[in-house]
Design a protein around this motif. Structure first.
Motif, PDB file in Angstrom:
ATOM      1  N   UNK A 113     108.773  34.072  86.242  1.00  0.00           N
ATOM      2  CA  UNK A 113     108.364  35.287  86.952  1.00  0.00           C
ATOM      3  C   UNK A 113     106.868  35.562  86.800  1.00  0.00           C
ATOM      4  N   UNK A 114     106.330  36.179  87.808  1.00  0.00           N
ATOM      5  CA  UNK A 114     104.965  36.689  87.766  1.00  0.00           C
ATOM      6  C   UNK A 114     105.111  38.192  87.627  1.00  0.00           C
ATOM      7  N   UNK A 115     104.627  38.749  86.522  1.00  0.00           N
ATOM      8  CA  UNK A 115     104.832  40.172  86.231  1.00  0.00           C
ATOM      9  C   UNK A 115     103.499  40.859  85.986  1.00  0.00           C
ATOM     10  N   UNK A 116     103.486  42.146  86.304  1.00  0.00           N
ATOM     11  CA  UNK A 116     102.309  42.966  86.111  1.00  0.00           C
ATOM     12  C   UNK A 116     102.783  44.368  85.762  1.00  0.00           C
ATOM     13  N   UNK A 117     102.013  45.084  84.978  1.00  0.00           N
ATOM     14  CA  UNK A 117     102.416  46.440  84.654  1.00  0.00           C
ATOM     15  C   UNK A 117     101.397  47.161  83.795  1.00  0.00           C
ATOM     16  N   UNK A 118     101.622  48.449  83.621  1.00  0.00           N
ATOM     17  CA  UNK A 118     100.776  49.269  82.770  1.00  0.00           C
ATOM     18  C   UNK A 118     101.570  50.484  82.319  1.00  0.00           C
ATOM     19  N   UNK A 119     101.066  51.134  81.295  1.00  0.00           N
ATOM     20  CA  UNK A 119     101.620  52.430  80.894  1.00  0.00           C
ATOM     21  C   UNK A 119     100.532  53.255  80.223  1.00  0.00           C
ATOM     22  N   UNK A 120     100.654  54.550  80.391  1.00  0.00           N
ATOM     23  CA  UNK A 120      99.802  55.432  79.604  1.00  0.00           C
ATOM     24  C   UNK A 120     100.645  56.394  78.792  1.00  0.00           C
ATOM     25  N   UNK A 121     101.930  56.465  79.080  1.00  0.00           N
ATOM     26  CA  UNK A 121     102.853  57.266  78.266  1.00  0.00           C
ATOM     27  C   UNK A 121     104.260  56.723  78.463  1.00  0.00           C
ATOM     28  N   UNK A 122     104.900  56.357  77.378  1.00  0.00           N
ATOM     29  CA  UNK A 122     106.292  55.925  77.428  1.00  0.00           C
ATOM     30  C   UNK A 122     107.174  57.112  77.073  1.00  0.00           C
ATOM     31  N   UNK A 163     110.394  46.211  91.425  1.00  0.00           N
ATOM     32  CA  UNK A 163     109.357  47.178  91.083  1.00  0.00           C
ATOM     33  C   UNK A 163     110.040  48.317  90.337  1.00  0.00           C
ATOM     34  N   UNK A 164     109.459  48.730  89.214  1.00  0.00           N
ATOM     35  CA  UNK A 164     110.055  49.788  88.395  1.00  0.00           C
ATOM     36  C   UNK A 164     108.944  50.753  87.979  1.00  0.00           C
ATOM     37  N   UNK A 165     109.283  52.045  87.973  1.00  0.00           N
ATOM     38  CA  UNK A 165     108.294  53.038  87.551  1.00  0.00           C
ATOM     39  C   UNK A 165     108.997  54.199  86.879  1.00  0.00           C
ATOM     40  N   UNK A 166     108.333  54.774  85.897  1.00  0.00           N
ATOM     41  CA  UNK A 166     108.844  55.935  85.183  1.00  0.00           C
ATOM     42  C   UNK A 166     108.026  57.157  85.559  1.00  0.00           C
ATOM     43  N   UNK A 167     108.710  58.192  86.068  1.00  0.00           N
ATOM     44  CA  UNK A 167     108.039  59.421  86.489  1.00  0.00           C
ATOM     45  C   UNK A 167     108.442  60.543  85.541  1.00  0.00           C
ATOM     46  N   UNK A 168     107.450  61.227  84.988  1.00  0.00           N
ATOM     47  CA  UNK A 168     107.673  62.348  84.094  1.00  0.00           C
ATOM     48  C   UNK A 168     108.300  63.508  84.873  1.00  0.00           C
ATOM     49  N   UNK A 169     109.361  64.099  84.312  1.00  0.00           N
ATOM     50  CA  UNK A 169     110.080  65.185  84.972  1.00  0.00           C
ATOM     51  C   UNK A 169     109.194  66.412  85.168  1.00  0.00           C
ATOM     52  N   UNK A 170     108.439  66.781  84.151  1.00  0.00           N
ATOM     53  CA  UNK A 170     107.639  68.016  84.211  1.00  0.00           C
ATOM     54  C   UNK A 170     106.412  67.873  85.112  1.00  0.00           C
ATOM     55  N   UNK A 221     104.309  62.928  87.445  1.00  0.00           N
ATOM     56  CA  UNK A 221     103.320  61.859  87.495  1.00  0.00           C
ATOM     57  C   UNK A 221     103.945  60.551  87.041  1.00  0.00           C
ATOM     58  N   UNK A 222     103.445  59.464  87.605  1.00  0.00           N
ATOM     59  CA  UNK A 222     103.882  58.140  87.169  1.00  0.00           C
ATOM     60  C   UNK A 222     103.297  57.885  85.787  1.00  0.00           C
ATOM     61  N   UNK A 223     104.174  57.633  84.815  1.00  0.00           N
ATOM     62  CA  UNK A 223     103.759  57.378  83.440  1.00  0.00           C
ATOM     63  C   UNK A 223     103.587  55.880  83.170  1.00  0.00           C
ATOM     64  N   UNK A 224     104.351  55.069  83.859  1.00  0.00           N
ATOM     65  CA  UNK A 224     104.279  53.629  83.673  1.00  0.00           C
ATOM     66  C   UNK A 224     104.878  52.942  84.889  1.00  0.00           C
ATOM     67  N   UNK A 245     110.104  45.531  83.253  1.00  0.00           N
ATOM     68  CA  UNK A 245     110.134  46.541  82.192  1.00  0.00           C
ATOM     69  C   UNK A 245     109.287  46.121  81.001  1.00  0.00           C
ATOM     70  N   UNK A 246     109.457  44.892  80.573  1.00  0.00           N
ATOM     71  CA  UNK A 246     108.728  44.409  79.400  1.00  0.00           C
ATOM     72  C   UNK A 246     107.228  44.424  79.648  1.00  0.00           C
ATOM     73  N   UNK A 247     106.808  44.046  80.838  1.00  0.00           N
ATOM     74  CA  UNK A 247     105.371  44.011  81.145  1.00  0.00           C
ATOM     75  C   UNK A 247     104.797  45.425  81.170  1.00  0.00           C
ATOM     76  N   UNK A 248     105.550  46.372  81.715  1.00  0.00           N
ATOM     77  CA  UNK A 248     105.079  47.771  81.766  1.00  0.00           C
ATOM     78  C   UNK A 248     104.978  48.364  80.369  1.00  0.00           C
ATOM     79  N   UNK A 249     105.838  47.961  79.470  1.00  0.00           N
ATOM     80  CA  UNK A 249     105.922  48.587  78.143  1.00  0.00           C
ATOM     81  C   UNK A 249     105.143  47.841  77.072  1.00  0.00           C
ATOM     82  N   UNK A 250     104.524  46.707  77.422  1.00  0.00           N
ATOM     83  CA  UNK A 250     103.815  45.946  76.371  1.00  0.00           C
ATOM     84  C   UNK A 250     102.504  46.585  75.991  1.00  0.00           C
TER      85      UNK A 250
END
Length: 185
Positions: free
Chosen positions: A28-37, A142-149, A152-155, A180-185
């Motif tokens: 797989x070719x993966x890409x990702x980022x996070x600023x808050x898990x 494609x996976x993304x985590x959005x903060x409920x409050x 905003x996209x957190x990762x 998931x792993x790439x976003x959380x690394x």
């Protein structure tokens, strides 16, 4: 008639195309980022367009100690709140609203892409003829985590294969874990 030697059979198979070098696995070719898990005290809502990706993501999160809202509980809240989905951007807001009702920290959205195409073995000879066609799938997650409050996209993470694969269900699980792993690394 003289029996064929092992050498003669090997040369015949090699020249006729039956002896093939082992195929390299498609990675797989993966890409990702996070600023808050997400923090592990509040549950997470996982939502996606393919049940296999949702199940894989749920298992991945549970293995890491997170709590995940069961799909049956989500459906119950949808019925109680009379929420229907229109397959538009408004659905995101509805899911965030449900996540807030359930006390969730984030809503995790999974989107999958499938493109099926036929491929042929390009090999043919006088003894065998042309090989059959078979289906290959170009897939992506494609996976993304959005903060409920803050809403905003957190990762976010994406994963795809560089070429077509023959088993899309297995590939979808692998790509979901990779994104998931790439976003959380």
């Amino acid at each position: 008639m003289k029996p064929l030697s092992l050498f003669t059979i090997s040369v015949f198979l090699l020249l006729s195309g039956f002896a093939c070098a082992p195929l390299e696995p498609i990675r797989p070719i993966a890409n990702g980022f996070h600023h808050a898990l997400p923090h592990d005290q509040a549950p997470l809502v996982v939502w996606g367009d393919h049940s296999s990706a949702v199940d894989t993501a749920t298992t991945w999160l549970l293995k890491r100690g997170y709590r995940v809202v069961e799909q049956a509980k989500l459906n119950e809240v949808f019925r109680e709140q009379k929420i229907t989905f229109t397959h538009t951007d408004e659905d995101t807001g509805r899911l965030l609203q449900v996540g807030k009702l359930l006390g969730a920290n984030q809503v995790i959205f999974l989107d999958t892409d499938f493109l099926q195409h036929l491929a042929d073995d390009t090999y043919s000879n006088a003894y065998v003829g042309r090989a059959n066609s078979y289906a290959l799938y170009d897939i992506g997650v494609s996976v993304r985590g959005i903060d409920i409050e803050s809403e905003e996209i957190q990762w976010t993470g994406t994963a795809t294969y560089s070429g077509g694969i023959s088993n899309p269900q297995e590939g979808l699980g692998h790509l979901t874990r990779s994104a998931l792993a790439k976003a959380w690394e």
